[in-house]
Design an enzyme around this catalytic site. Structure first.
Site, PDB file in Angstrom:
ATOM      1  N   LEU A 121      -0.724  -7.845   7.080  1.00  0.00           N
ATOM      2  CA  LEU A 121       0.013  -9.077   6.790  1.00  0.00           C
ATOM      3  C   LEU A 121       0.658  -9.027   5.410  1.00  0.00           C
ATOM      4  O   LEU A 121       0.277  -8.223   4.558  1.00  0.00           O
ATOM      5  CB  LEU A 121      -0.950 -10.268   6.909  1.00  0.00           C
ATOM      6  CG  LEU A 121      -1.581 -10.382   8.313  1.00  0.00           C
ATOM      7  CD1 LEU A 121      -2.919 -11.067   8.273  1.00  0.00           C
ATOM      8  CD2 LEU A 121      -0.615 -11.093   9.257  1.00  0.00           C
ATOM      9  N   PRO A 122       1.644  -9.915   5.167  1.00  0.00           N
ATOM     10  CA  PRO A 122       2.424  -9.792   3.931  1.00  0.00           C
ATOM     11  C   PRO A 122       1.670 -10.151   2.644  1.00  0.00           C
ATOM     12  O   PRO A 122       1.893  -9.523   1.614  1.00  0.00           O
ATOM     13  CB  PRO A 122       3.591 -10.776   4.130  1.00  0.00           C
ATOM     14  CG  PRO A 122       3.624 -11.088   5.578  1.00  0.00           C
ATOM     15  CD  PRO A 122       2.233 -10.896   6.094  1.00  0.00           C
ATOM     16  N   THR A 155      -1.955  -5.572   1.649  1.00  0.00           N
ATOM     17  CA  THR A 155      -2.179  -5.400   0.214  1.00  0.00           C
ATOM     18  C   THR A 155      -2.299  -6.779  -0.405  1.00  0.00           C
ATOM     19  O   THR A 155      -1.318  -7.536  -0.458  1.00  0.00           O
ATOM     20  CB  THR A 155      -1.023  -4.622  -0.432  1.00  0.00           C
ATOM     21  OG1 THR A 155      -1.021  -3.296   0.086  1.00  0.00           O
ATOM     22  CG2 THR A 155      -1.191  -4.559  -1.951  1.00  0.00           C
ATOM     23  N   LYS A 207      -5.707   0.595  -4.822  1.00  0.00           N
ATOM     24  CA  LYS A 207      -4.260   0.514  -4.644  1.00  0.00           C
ATOM     25  C   LYS A 207      -3.572  -0.149  -5.835  1.00  0.00           C
ATOM     26  O   LYS A 207      -2.560   0.356  -6.332  1.00  0.00           O
ATOM     27  CB  LYS A 207      -3.897  -0.239  -3.361  1.00  0.00           C
ATOM     28  CG  LYS A 207      -2.382  -0.351  -3.237  1.00  0.00           C
ATOM     29  CD  LYS A 207      -1.848  -0.562  -1.863  1.00  0.00           C
ATOM     30  CE  LYS A 207      -0.305  -0.514  -1.922  1.00  0.00           C
ATOM     31  NZ  LYS A 207       0.316  -1.009  -0.702  1.00  0.00           N
ATOM     32  N   LYS A 229       5.636  -7.158  -6.578  1.00  0.00           N
ATOM     33  CA  LYS A 229       4.484  -7.828  -5.967  1.00  0.00           C
ATOM     34  C   LYS A 229       3.181  -7.145  -6.391  1.00  0.00           C
ATOM     35  O   LYS A 229       2.216  -7.796  -6.779  1.00  0.00           O
ATOM     36  CB  LYS A 229       4.607  -7.793  -4.426  1.00  0.00           C
ATOM     37  CG  LYS A 229       3.413  -8.415  -3.698  1.00  0.00           C
ATOM     38  CD  LYS A 229       3.303  -7.942  -2.247  1.00  0.00           C
ATOM     39  CE  LYS A 229       1.911  -8.243  -1.666  1.00  0.00           C
ATOM     40  NZ  LYS A 229       1.653  -7.565  -0.390  1.00  0.00           N
TER      41      LYS A 229
END
Lengths: 293, 293, 293, 293
Positions: free
Chosen positions: A64-65, A95, A170, A245
């Site tokens: 998902l975003p 993420t 990450k 982001k």
């Protein structure tokens, strides 16, 4: 295996297609009807909600975003945790910030569900080719369960530690990546302004102490690396707004951990300024444009 | 070959010793009488001035701390250009700003002397072992003349372009190196604060897009790379005050070229703050201490 | 007037006492029993919940540490909106992000309650003395209702625009304040290092284009302004960790608005580093310690 | 009085005209023949060199663009120190680094000449109107001699301490000014993006802790201060490239003093980037354009 797959965007859809190709039965959900129709044609079963999809999976995968979507897909009334059976493993490939990952895993755990976080790198190209890297935060046992399935969508499946550490790995990597790319941009643009050949300069850096992925594989100066986005007008690749982001996630996590990240914060602002200038859709190596006239 | 060697500090002295070992006749000069005595014992001929040394050399090599010294050693009344014969090649191995390198080369050229700049990397260890990297700015012909002699003091002899480009290559590389080291420090310290194992995090970064020399070879987190200064209390290595000097050269050159270097300027200031705290003598990877309590 | 007052910390308690002194009837709530007991002694009525307090007020005032508390105090099961009567005005004096302020006002509006945001400046001293500044985001009508009551706790009651603009005004001002204080610290420390008398330097700046509140009223160099915290060991005043919180709100709001704030982000990180060194409890002007050895 | 006046640029020419108006006899020198002709028409005596001018003055005044010019005008073969009589006072009004100011004063002192540094603020407008501020580094006795003459060109004649402190005062003030202007730009642009009226925001800041000259007198948001360059397209005023020069002097002086100036270094780079984009000729408040799309 029956797999519930929720979230079929630019990354999720090709990942799901790779699982279909590998012979799994997929129960898919997304808000976008077009992509659902496409997956149905490939043999996927369309579910009416995350809850319904989860109820039919022996494994749940979400992609998902952002954190708000993950929260609502897992914790909403029609969400995964409302449908999933105790004992079913789940993995979120979005993420997001590590704290949300841990919070949702704790909620899952209260009803007997072991949830991993497994953000990816490799972009849409890697998602299509099945060559993604998965950074997995999970118990050793859950990692063992997930590994074979993730390996059908990716090439490197790395166990980072307990749940949340996938996200940590990450954002720390991408924090460094963002800084490195700005650093390479400054070094290349300075060398050019001072009068050294940029091809020669890149060669020296790449065999010296400045070497890094942003220089030797993804150099932002056009023509230095023929396969890099800089050599094709900064198209494709990893969008500057996605880097923005990730830098936002890193500085936010740092704030919560009361940890300074000085160059990281400046890099974030430089990408924000790039986005304001209208270049957020270019590859993130186009940050070098701020250093050239 | 008769070689004039001027400047016998921590770097110059071992370089000169390697040339003596290779069988050259050395005419040496330094302000420090002790090191002159030591070189004399090894067979060097002590000269009374740079002028005198240069008068006797078929090649002139200089290795000095900063631009002011280079100016006075070449242009002073008792300097190299007062003694050198037209046609004698010369090479300055100091790390200075590109403009001074070019200015002195222009002065040399007016009296028929071809001067190269050839700053090194590799530190005192590399100087002793004869494994330095030389970044050489010189005409192709002069580079051909210098290459065999430099190869007796170093392992990589890189031709960067015309005179001045050796300095440009070095300051651009070290600008990036300084930024990368701060970036790795922020990423490692953030990961640790968020709860990932630093060994695991370094492993992930080193096989991902954040990989760089500052992470895979010289990681600032103690214990990650056993041979790095961080694993021995930040002793040895490349001193923070030397990194500060190089970042100062880079930002100064950028100012003259009217070129922005935003992260580079911040990195310089962070090293300045480290020096103010009294840590300028530590290896430059100790910048990570600013991110840990 | 019957006033519900929820949140009796270092700021809320003295504000409530000023309202009691002014003759109002207060229905108070806090999680801290000691402060409730103290307010009861002064004539306050202790409520069992925000809901109960709100049910009895002709006006509701809240003063809480952060957005999470504001959310739960207004939106929780036992919260203000569960008890308040339609038509009752309410004002939140907490310093939080503008979006949360707007979200809660929207929720209030849906049940007929007009909610203002009115963060303050002036610190605990101003709260006790009744000399706070209130930055009020409210409709003109609501501002008119609130003004007389706020004036019993403060000296300047400023109407900033619609709901949310009080928070915007405060974070923009404090963003600039944080930057200015670091700027003054750099200028004063640099002047001192270069050899000018700091008293003379401050005098020049204060009558020139560098003049600002951080220099003429709150100079971080000890002895320049006798009444400033710098002249009493950086005690009292506005804590560095509070400045860090406000810079965090500003950069977070900027991120959501996709607006760069480069110096603001660096200032935030410098305050984060100060906090990491253990100095977060000092007055925020102690940031100058990072510039002196 | 017979005054030697050397350097008749945008600042020097109007300053010289004010001295002519005050009745002094001027011996002028510049490389620009046109301005010499103009001064001659007003009654000035044109000299063939700084040496010749200085030989005829009871006082020497210089106003030059940068340190290199000051060095050559004072120390060159045809320079001031080659012609001036021992005991003649001299004052350099150029804005240069403090170290050069001190070096030249030391050279002057060796031949019995007492030299002051007295950089100005107020721009070409102040030079014409005779309302400049002079920041004077000089012995008390020399300051007493210079004060009446400087007062014919300016309004505020400030004694900063011994020679060099005039430059220190100016660069420290302008360091802070550069930082403040960027800070105000970020605060105003953020407020606008978040939805507060910029006129209201400026009003709040100007009566609160964020107040500063860059906000209340020279606000970068168009229309907030009608007399500011922002309200006339950023024309006139203090050019961004001049601010860039001063920030360069400040960071260079800081480097020599081994003093960190973190926000100052970032502000310098932001002005460098503005210059690279081609906006160096605008007023320095146009830095706000980097924060708006």
């Amino acid at each position: 295996m029956n797999i519930a797959f929720i979230g079929l965007g630019n990354m999720g859809a090709p990942m799901a297609r790779n699982l279909l190709k590998a012979g799994h039965t997929l129960h898919v959900f997304d808000l976008n009807q077009d992509v659902l129709a496409e997956l149905a044609q490939l043999g996927g079963h369309v579910s009416a909600s995350p809850k319904n999809a989860a109820a039919q999976g022996e494994l749940v995968i979400t992609m998902l975003p952002a954190a708000a979507h993950v929260r609502s897909v897992y914790l909403g009334e029609e969400g995964v945790l409302a449908g999933i059976r105790a004992g079913t493993p789940a993995v979120d490939c979005s993420t997001i910030d590590p704290q949300t990952a841990r919070d949702i895993a704790a909620a899952a755990s209260r009803q007997g569900v072991d949830l991993a976080d497994a953000p990816v790198s490799g972009g849409t190209g890697g998602a299509q080719a099945g060559t993604l890297t998965f950074m997995v935060g999970a118990s050793a046992q859950l990692f063992g369960q997930l590994q074979p399935v993730l390996a059908q969508m990716g090439r490197n499946i790395v166990h980072c530690g307990e749940v949340g550490t996938g996200q940590i790995a990450k954002i720390c990597n991408n924090l460094l990546l963002g800084i490195s790319m700005v650093g390479v941009s400054e070094a290349m643009a300075l060398g050019n302004a001072l009068g050294i050949d940029t091809q020669v300069l890149a060669g020296i850096i790449n065999s010296s102490t400045g070497r890094c992925w942003s220089s030797d594989t993804y150099n932002p100066w056009p023509g230095v690396v023929e396969t890099a986005p800089s050599s094709r007008g900064y198209s494709g690749g990893f969008g500057a707004d996605l880097m923005l982001k990730d830098l936002g996630l890193a500085t936010e996590a740092a704030k919560q951990a009361r940890q300074p990240v000085i160059l990281g914060a400046v890099a974030q602002q430089l990408y924000q300024a790039m986005s304001l200038r209208g270049d957020g859709g270019l590859d993130f190596s186009a940050i070098i444009k701020a250093y050239r006239n």
